[in-house]
Design a protein around this motif. Structure first.
Motif, PDB file in Angstrom:
ATOM      1  N   LEU A 301      23.628  62.912  -8.003  1.00  0.00           N
ATOM      2  CA  LEU A 301      24.219  62.518  -9.268  1.00  0.00           C
ATOM      3  C   LEU A 301      23.718  61.139  -9.697  1.00  0.00           C
ATOM      4  CD1 LEU A 301      27.913  63.720  -8.820  1.00  0.00           C
ATOM      5  CD2 LEU A 301      25.978  64.961  -9.800  1.00  0.00           C
ATOM      6  N   GLY A 302      23.695  60.214  -8.749  1.00  0.00           N
ATOM      7  CA  GLY A 302      23.199  58.883  -9.064  1.00  0.00           C
ATOM      8  C   GLY A 302      21.728  58.888  -9.418  1.00  0.00           C
ATOM      9  N   TYR A 303      20.975  59.775  -8.788  1.00  0.00           N
ATOM     10  CA  TYR A 303      19.547  59.886  -9.078  1.00  0.00           C
ATOM     11  C   TYR A 303      19.349  60.349 -10.521  1.00  0.00           C
ATOM     12  CZ  TYR A 303      14.615  60.894  -8.116  1.00  0.00           C
ATOM     13  OH  TYR A 303      13.243  60.897  -8.128  1.00  0.00           O
ATOM     14  N   ILE A 304      20.118  61.365 -10.922  1.00  0.00           N
ATOM     15  CA  ILE A 304      20.013  61.869 -12.287  1.00  0.00           C
ATOM     16  C   ILE A 304      20.400  60.782 -13.282  1.00  0.00           C
ATOM     17  CG2 ILE A 304      20.976  63.521 -13.944  1.00  0.00           C
ATOM     18  CD1 ILE A 304      21.252  65.504 -11.611  1.00  0.00           C
ATOM     19  N   GLN A 305      21.476  60.069 -12.982  1.00  0.00           N
ATOM     20  CA  GLN A 305      21.905  58.998 -13.877  1.00  0.00           C
ATOM     21  C   GLN A 305      20.814  57.942 -14.035  1.00  0.00           C
ATOM     22  OE1 GLN A 305      25.684  57.245 -12.903  1.00  0.00           O
ATOM     23  NE2 GLN A 305      25.398  55.503 -14.271  1.00  0.00           N
ATOM     24  N   ASP A 306      20.161  57.630 -12.941  1.00  0.00           N
ATOM     25  CA  ASP A 306      19.101  56.624 -12.991  1.00  0.00           C
ATOM     26  C   ASP A 306      17.916  57.114 -13.813  1.00  0.00           C
ATOM     27  OD1 ASP A 306      17.643  54.216 -12.121  1.00  0.00           O
ATOM     28  OD2 ASP A 306      16.462  55.627 -10.931  1.00  0.00           O
ATOM     29  N   LYS A 307      17.501  58.360 -13.600  1.00  0.00           N
ATOM     30  CA  LYS A 307      16.292  58.865 -14.255  1.00  0.00           C
ATOM     31  C   LYS A 307      16.541  59.294 -15.700  1.00  0.00           C
ATOM     32  CE  LYS A 307      14.001  58.034 -10.613  1.00  0.00           C
ATOM     33  NZ  LYS A 307      13.174  56.801 -10.591  1.00  0.00           N
ATOM     34  N   ALA A 308      17.707  59.849 -15.971  1.00  0.00           N
ATOM     35  CA  ALA A 308      18.001  60.274 -17.344  1.00  0.00           C
ATOM     36  C   ALA A 308      18.379  59.085 -18.220  1.00  0.00           C
ATOM     37  CB  ALA A 308      19.116  61.314 -17.340  1.00  0.00           C
ATOM     38  N   GLY A 309      18.919  58.041 -17.600  1.00  0.00           N
ATOM     39  CA  GLY A 309      19.216  56.820 -18.329  1.00  0.00           C
ATOM     40  C   GLY A 309      20.444  56.903 -19.222  1.00  0.00           C
ATOM     41  N   PRO A 310      20.734  55.838 -19.937  1.00  0.00           N
ATOM     42  CA  PRO A 310      21.934  55.783 -20.796  1.00  0.00           C
ATOM     43  C   PRO A 310      22.014  56.909 -21.818  1.00  0.00           C
ATOM     44  CG  PRO A 310      20.975  53.598 -20.548  1.00  0.00           C
ATOM     45  CD  PRO A 310      20.004  54.546 -19.940  1.00  0.00           C
ATOM     46  N   SER A 311      20.869  57.357 -22.303  1.00  0.00           N
ATOM     47  CA  SER A 311      20.885  58.404 -23.327  1.00  0.00           C
ATOM     48  C   SER A 311      21.373  59.747 -22.783  1.00  0.00           C
ATOM     49  CB  SER A 311      19.487  58.582 -23.924  1.00  0.00           C
ATOM     50  OG  SER A 311      18.570  59.040 -22.941  1.00  0.00           O
ATOM     51  N   GLY A 312      21.378  59.899 -21.459  1.00  0.00           N
ATOM     52  CA  GLY A 312      21.836  61.152 -20.873  1.00  0.00           C
ATOM     53  C   GLY A 312      23.322  61.198 -20.602  1.00  0.00           C
ATOM     54  N   LYS A 313      24.016  60.089 -20.779  1.00  0.00           N
ATOM     55  CA  LYS A 313      25.453  60.023 -20.507  1.00  0.00           C
ATOM     56  C   LYS A 313      26.193  61.015 -21.397  1.00  0.00           C
ATOM     57  CE  LYS A 313      29.256  56.739 -19.902  1.00  0.00           C
ATOM     58  NZ  LYS A 313      30.300  57.511 -20.580  1.00  0.00           N
ATOM     59  N   ASP A 314      27.085  61.794 -20.758  1.00  0.00           N
ATOM     60  CA  ASP A 314      27.900  62.815 -21.416  1.00  0.00           C
ATOM     61  C   ASP A 314      27.099  64.038 -21.861  1.00  0.00           C
ATOM     62  OD1 ASP A 314      30.314  61.442 -21.116  1.00  0.00           O
ATOM     63  OD2 ASP A 314      29.953  60.259 -22.919  1.00  0.00           O
ATOM     64  N   LYS A 315      25.781  64.001 -21.708  1.00  0.00           N
ATOM     65  CA  LYS A 315      24.997  65.215 -21.946  1.00  0.00           C
ATOM     66  C   LYS A 315      24.938  66.058 -20.681  1.00  0.00           C
ATOM     67  CE  LYS A 315      22.044  63.310 -25.591  1.00  0.00           C
ATOM     68  NZ  LYS A 315      20.647  62.943 -25.982  1.00  0.00           N
ATOM     69  N   TRP A 316      24.912  65.385 -19.524  1.00  0.00           N
ATOM     70  CA  TRP A 316      24.895  66.085 -18.254  1.00  0.00           C
ATOM     71  C   TRP A 316      26.324  66.355 -17.776  1.00  0.00           C
ATOM     72  CZ3 TRP A 316      20.961  68.260 -15.632  1.00  0.00           C
ATOM     73  CH2 TRP A 316      19.654  67.889 -15.965  1.00  0.00           C
ATOM     74  N   ASP A 317      26.505  67.481 -17.105  1.00  0.00           N
ATOM     75  CA  ASP A 317      27.780  67.820 -16.458  1.00  0.00           C
ATOM     76  C   ASP A 317      27.446  68.567 -15.178  1.00  0.00           C
ATOM     77  OD1 ASP A 317      30.525  68.263 -15.955  1.00  0.00           O
ATOM     78  OD2 ASP A 317      30.925  68.551 -18.098  1.00  0.00           O
ATOM     79  N   VAL A 318      28.451  68.901 -14.388  1.00  0.00           N
ATOM     80  CA  VAL A 318      28.212  69.590 -13.125  1.00  0.00           C
ATOM     81  C   VAL A 318      29.259  70.670 -12.927  1.00  0.00           C
ATOM     82  CG1 VAL A 318      29.513  67.820 -11.854  1.00  0.00           C
ATOM     83  CG2 VAL A 318      27.921  69.321 -10.624  1.00  0.00           C
ATOM     84  N   ALA A 319      28.795  71.850 -12.511  1.00  0.00           N
ATOM     85  CA  ALA A 319      29.665  72.999 -12.256  1.00  0.00           C
ATOM     86  C   ALA A 319      29.424  73.495 -10.834  1.00  0.00           C
ATOM     87  CB  ALA A 319      29.379  74.116 -13.257  1.00  0.00           C
ATOM     88  N   GLN A 320      30.315  74.365 -10.376  1.00  0.00           N
ATOM     89  CA  GLN A 320      30.130  74.974  -9.064  1.00  0.00           C
ATOM     90  C   GLN A 320      28.843  75.796  -9.049  1.00  0.00           C
ATOM     91  OE1 GLN A 320      31.826  74.580  -6.321  1.00  0.00           O
ATOM     92  NE2 GLN A 320      33.733  73.645  -7.001  1.00  0.00           N
TER      93      GLN A 320
END
Length: 451
Positions: A301-320
């Motif tokens: 999750l932290g890796y995605i946040q780092d690579k997707a950056g601020p513009s990815g906030k609230d665009k990404w989510d996680v499901a089972q």
């Protein structure tokens, strides 16, 4: 909770190699590497000016997290006679051969050594007699740990059956997805509804991909890579590359061939972005929204946040994920050759206790292997704001408790590497047929295992 640092994510790249595309070399972050031979003499007993009379050394690879989370400082505050000093080698591929050499000679060892999950089977099978039985260490409660994780750190009955490795973290998997891309393709975006699309069956994940492609059009793939899918599917199987007797069975195991063929379908159906994980292109794929889903363990999750950056906030989510699956994890072992093995065992038990694992998760994003930690507020109430406030403690706890007890063999890494980088990569990037990719991987694996 805090987002996991990129350093931790890269440290866990070595874990990922056992179950995912693993060809590219990625440097681990986290301080200057030191050779264990340069460490203080294990178990030295000279006062340090603060009344501390016993020095315990801990050898790890990468930014392991125990020191960074402040756990050593907390233990020393509670135990004034103990001083803890850590040495770290950046990459496990450099760290582990040295560990084997030191175990063979009985010298140059730290009082506590970290062992990555891909190496634990070899350690329990060949080195158990040189390690302390931590299952008998004071304060260790087998019932507090996930059964499958406990089993991984336990030597075969023929080797004495001692639990020589206490699990630190694990990598229970979910499916991270882009809500905006799902919405554009007419798919639900609520994480419960998304998880229901493929619940219980990896084939439903493929069918969801086909539905996505039908409306999403070209340019935005459904998955990052076919190899990533293969890794997640094999990670949900109890038996993969070895059987319970230690025999290599990947060629005849329908779970492995089934995972290969299913993952290859993501490539042949045009659902893959054809990226190789942990490469610059893959990193950029997060930033530009090149794919809609990726199989992701808690540490990613932290890796995605780092690579997707601020513009990815609230665009990404996680499901089972369709089925519970694990990607990664490590252990602590205590060599018998240490001068203070008893004190080291106490420290290892404390560092891996549920309370400390919960703190490590809260501060570093490393998901606990101690199931007793899942009821603690730091885990049960954990949410990730970048991923739309997703209840990650709840999601990954459920996944962790459903992972089967998996047979781990000494050459799992070799087999997984070749299935991904020789076999699946040819299908995904070069357009080879699934059968051609499989045959190429088998040939490479047979050659590697014969060496």
């Amino acid at each position: 909770m805090r987002a996991q640092s990129p350093a931790r994510a890269r440290a866990r790249r070595t874990l990922a190699t056992a179950v995912a595309a693993m060809g590219a070399a990625a440097l681990l972050l986290g301080g200057c590497a030191q050779d264990p031979d340069a460490a203080p003499e294990p178990g030295s007993s000279s006062a340090d000016g603060k009344g501390r009379t016993t020095t315990l050394t801990v050898g790890v690879f990468g930014a392991f997290g125990l020191q960074e989370a402040g756990l050593y400082d907390e233990y020393m505050a509670k135990n004034p006679s103990i001083r803890i000093e850590q040495t770290s080698i950046e990459r496990n591929e450099n760290y582990y051969p040295q560990l084997l050499t030191h175990l063979g000679t009985g010298s140059g060892l730290a009082d506590i050594q970290a062992v990555e999950v891909n190496n634990i089977a070899e350690i329990t099978a060949t080195q158990a007699d040189k390690l302390v039985d931590l299952g008998k260490a004071p304060g260790v409660d087998k019932a507090a740990y996930l059964p499958w994780k406990w089993a991984q750190g336990t030597a075969p009955a023929a080797k004495g059956g001692a639990t020589v490795g206490l699990g630190t973290d694990i990598g229970p998997q979910g499916i991270c997805y882009r809500k905006d891309l799902f919405e554009a393709a007419g798919l639900p975006t609520d994480r419960e509804a998304v998880g229901a699309l493929w619940a219980g069956d990896w084939n439903k994940y493929l069918e969801t991909g086909k539905a996505y492609k039908a409306k999403a059009g070209d340019g935005k793939a459904f998955v990052d890579s076919a190899s990533g899918v293969m890794a997640a599917v094999t990670g949900s199987s109890a038996q993969r590359f070895y059987d319970e007797q230690g025999k290599v069975v990947y060629k005849t195991n329908p779970a492995v061939r089934g995972a290969f063929d299913l993952a290859a379908s993501f490539a042949t159906e045009g659902l893959s972005a054809k990226l190789q994980q942990f490469t610059p292109g893959w990193d950029q794929g997060f930033a530009n929204g090149a794919f809609a889903t990726v199989s992701c363990p808690a540490w990613m999750l932290g890796y995605i946040q780092d690579k997707a950056g601020p513009s990815g906030k609230d665009k990404w989510d996680v499901a089972q994920a369709p089925k519970p699956s694990n990607w990664g994890g490590s252990f602590l072992v205590v060599p018998k050759a240490g001068k203070h093995a008893e004190e080291a065992a106490k420290l290892a038990a404390w560092l891996t206790a549920p309370e400390q694992q919960a703190k490590l998760f809260e501060k570093r994003g490393s998901f606990p292997s101690a199931s007793a930690a899942y009821k603690l507020p730091a885990v049960s109430g954990a949410k990730h704001e970048y991923f739309g406030g997703a209840p990650i403690g709840e999601i990954f706890s459920k996944a962790a408790q459903g992972v089967p007890v998996t047979v781990v063999g000494p050459k799992d890494l070799v087999i997984a590497q070749n299935l991904a980088d020789i076999g699946m990569l040819q299908v995904d990037q070069k357009g080879r047929s699934p059968q051609e990719g499989w045959e190429a991987a088998v040939k490479a694996i047979d050659n590697a295992l014969d060496q």
